[in-house]
Design a protein around this motif. Sequence first.
Motif, PDB file in Angstrom:
ATOM      1  N   ILE A   3      37.190  73.128 -35.126  1.00 53.28           N
ATOM      2  CA  ILE A   3      37.400  71.793 -34.553  1.00 53.28           C
ATOM      3  C   ILE A   3      36.111  71.324 -33.906  1.00 53.28           C
ATOM      4  O   ILE A   3      35.706  71.803 -32.843  1.00 53.28           O
ATOM      5  CB  ILE A   3      38.572  71.792 -33.554  1.00 53.28           C
ATOM      6  CG1 ILE A   3      39.868  72.160 -34.282  1.00 53.28           C
ATOM      7  CG2 ILE A   3      38.708  70.420 -32.890  1.00 53.28           C
ATOM      8  CD1 ILE A   3      41.103  72.127 -33.421  1.00 53.28           C
ATOM      9  N   LEU A   4      35.466  70.397 -34.580  1.00 50.67           N
ATOM     10  CA  LEU A   4      34.136  69.940 -34.179  1.00 50.67           C
ATOM     11  C   LEU A   4      34.195  68.870 -33.102  1.00 50.67           C
ATOM     12  O   LEU A   4      33.423  68.886 -32.141  1.00 50.67           O
ATOM     13  CB  LEU A   4      33.399  69.396 -35.416  1.00 50.67           C
ATOM     14  CG  LEU A   4      31.936  68.997 -35.240  1.00 50.67           C
ATOM     15  CD1 LEU A   4      31.106  70.206 -34.850  1.00 50.67           C
ATOM     16  CD2 LEU A   4      31.406  68.394 -36.543  1.00 50.67           C
ATOM     17  N   GLU A   5      35.133  67.926 -33.248  1.00 50.30           N
ATOM     18  CA  GLU A   5      35.181  66.807 -32.306  1.00 50.30           C
ATOM     19  C   GLU A   5      36.595  66.235 -32.235  1.00 50.30           C
ATOM     20  O   GLU A   5      37.281  66.102 -33.241  1.00 50.30           O
ATOM     21  CB  GLU A   5      34.202  65.714 -32.757  1.00 50.30           C
ATOM     22  CG  GLU A   5      34.058  64.566 -31.784  1.00 50.30           C
ATOM     23  CD  GLU A   5      33.058  63.519 -32.266  1.00 50.30           C
ATOM     24  OE1 GLU A   5      32.505  62.805 -31.414  1.00 50.30           O
ATOM     25  OE2 GLU A   5      32.831  63.418 -33.494  1.00 50.30           O
ATOM     26  N   VAL A   6      37.009  65.911 -31.020  1.00 49.83           N
ATOM     27  CA  VAL A   6      38.305  65.255 -30.796  1.00 49.83           C
ATOM     28  C   VAL A   6      38.037  63.975 -30.021  1.00 49.83           C
ATOM     29  O   VAL A   6      37.504  64.013 -28.910  1.00 49.83           O
ATOM     30  CB  VAL A   6      39.272  66.162 -30.005  1.00 49.83           C
ATOM     31  CG1 VAL A   6      40.608  65.463 -29.789  1.00 49.83           C
ATOM     32  CG2 VAL A   6      39.485  67.490 -30.734  1.00 49.83           C
ATOM     33  N   LYS A   7      38.393  62.829 -30.621  1.00 51.33           N
ATOM     34  CA  LYS A   7      38.103  61.534 -29.990  1.00 51.33           C
ATOM     35  C   LYS A   7      39.382  60.731 -29.802  1.00 51.33           C
ATOM     36  O   LYS A   7      40.314  60.831 -30.588  1.00 51.33           O
ATOM     37  CB  LYS A   7      37.133  60.718 -30.864  1.00 51.33           C
ATOM     38  CG  LYS A   7      35.763  61.333 -31.018  1.00 51.33           C
ATOM     39  CD  LYS A   7      34.806  60.373 -31.709  1.00 51.33           C
ATOM     40  CE  LYS A   7      35.197  60.148 -33.157  1.00 51.33           C
ATOM     41  NZ  LYS A   7      34.189  59.317 -33.881  1.00 51.33           N
TER      42      LYS A   7
END
Length: 348
Positions: A184-188
């Motif tokens: 999981i690289l990025e959560v926006k």
Amino acid sequence: MNHEFIEALDELEKDRGIDKDILIDTIEQALLTAYKKNFGSAQNVRVEFDREKGSVKVFSQRVVVDESDLYDTFLEIELDEARQINPNYELGDIIENEVTPKDFGRIAAQTAKQVVVQRIREAERDIVYNEFIEKENEIVTGEVARVSKGLVYVNLGRIEAVMTQAEQIPHEAYKAGQKIKVYILEVKKTNKGPQIVVSRSHPGLVKRLFEFEVPEIFEGIVQIKSLAREAGSRTKMAVHSIDEKIDPIGACVGPKGSRVKNIVDELIGEKIDIINYSENPAEFISAALSPSKVVRVDVNEEEKSALVVVPDYQLSLAIGKEGQNARLAAKLTNWKIDIKSESQDNQE
């Protein structure tokens, strides 16, 4: 709206964690907007939602003013007139009269339902966001939902994540229904809900895989000091043990190579070089160029650069195909590395 509606709000608060008071405040604001839209100006109106019975009432509000200051009879009332209603009124007081329209109950019910549905949707988005923001930089197992225009959509249960081409392992095929481990690289947060970007090419994926596979790394006995990766091709990893009795490379490789094999299989055959980390730059750089043998390393501390001399027959191995071995060694050590053969060094 009625008592059953209030009970439904109580259930929402209990089951979904939606604050009932905040929800009712939101409903009151929405009802005020609905009244203004359907029955004219709401500048002097207050909407009251009975938190016990679920009933709704609308009140007009007028400020008590001196006769000479009277400007708008919709918003203001003279002191003398106000005291005919109640002799205790003073200047500046607010007088309220109920002005609830006959058919406002139907509008109120529709408005409240819209607010509740919207708030449930927002709450569910918040729950998903909070769940996955805690998993940022971690590994999860998902299922490929579909592949479209170079993007891979991965079903993570509550939500679908996206893996862009840059985050995919080159030449790895993805098919619908396929189970894959992703980083999981990025959560926006977005207006349409949480957006999650996952990766198969990020170096963090390899690091997390080793943490899962090697108990000594998970427990902190063996530390991953540095990692450089060219996804789908090769990874170099420098490790160090805080316990002299434990061989860090051996722990990562595992019995008969089982641990590293599991990771290589997960990464579709990607080669993994595991080396010993050293505080000595010359030793670290020499190890980083593995599997090549090194004759000598001359370091320039100020420029953080190094001249590495290797046997003539090892030059191509040290540099690697298309310079990959040297490039990964430089990334791993964070030093600029210049490689020369013994013959070249002697000539110079």
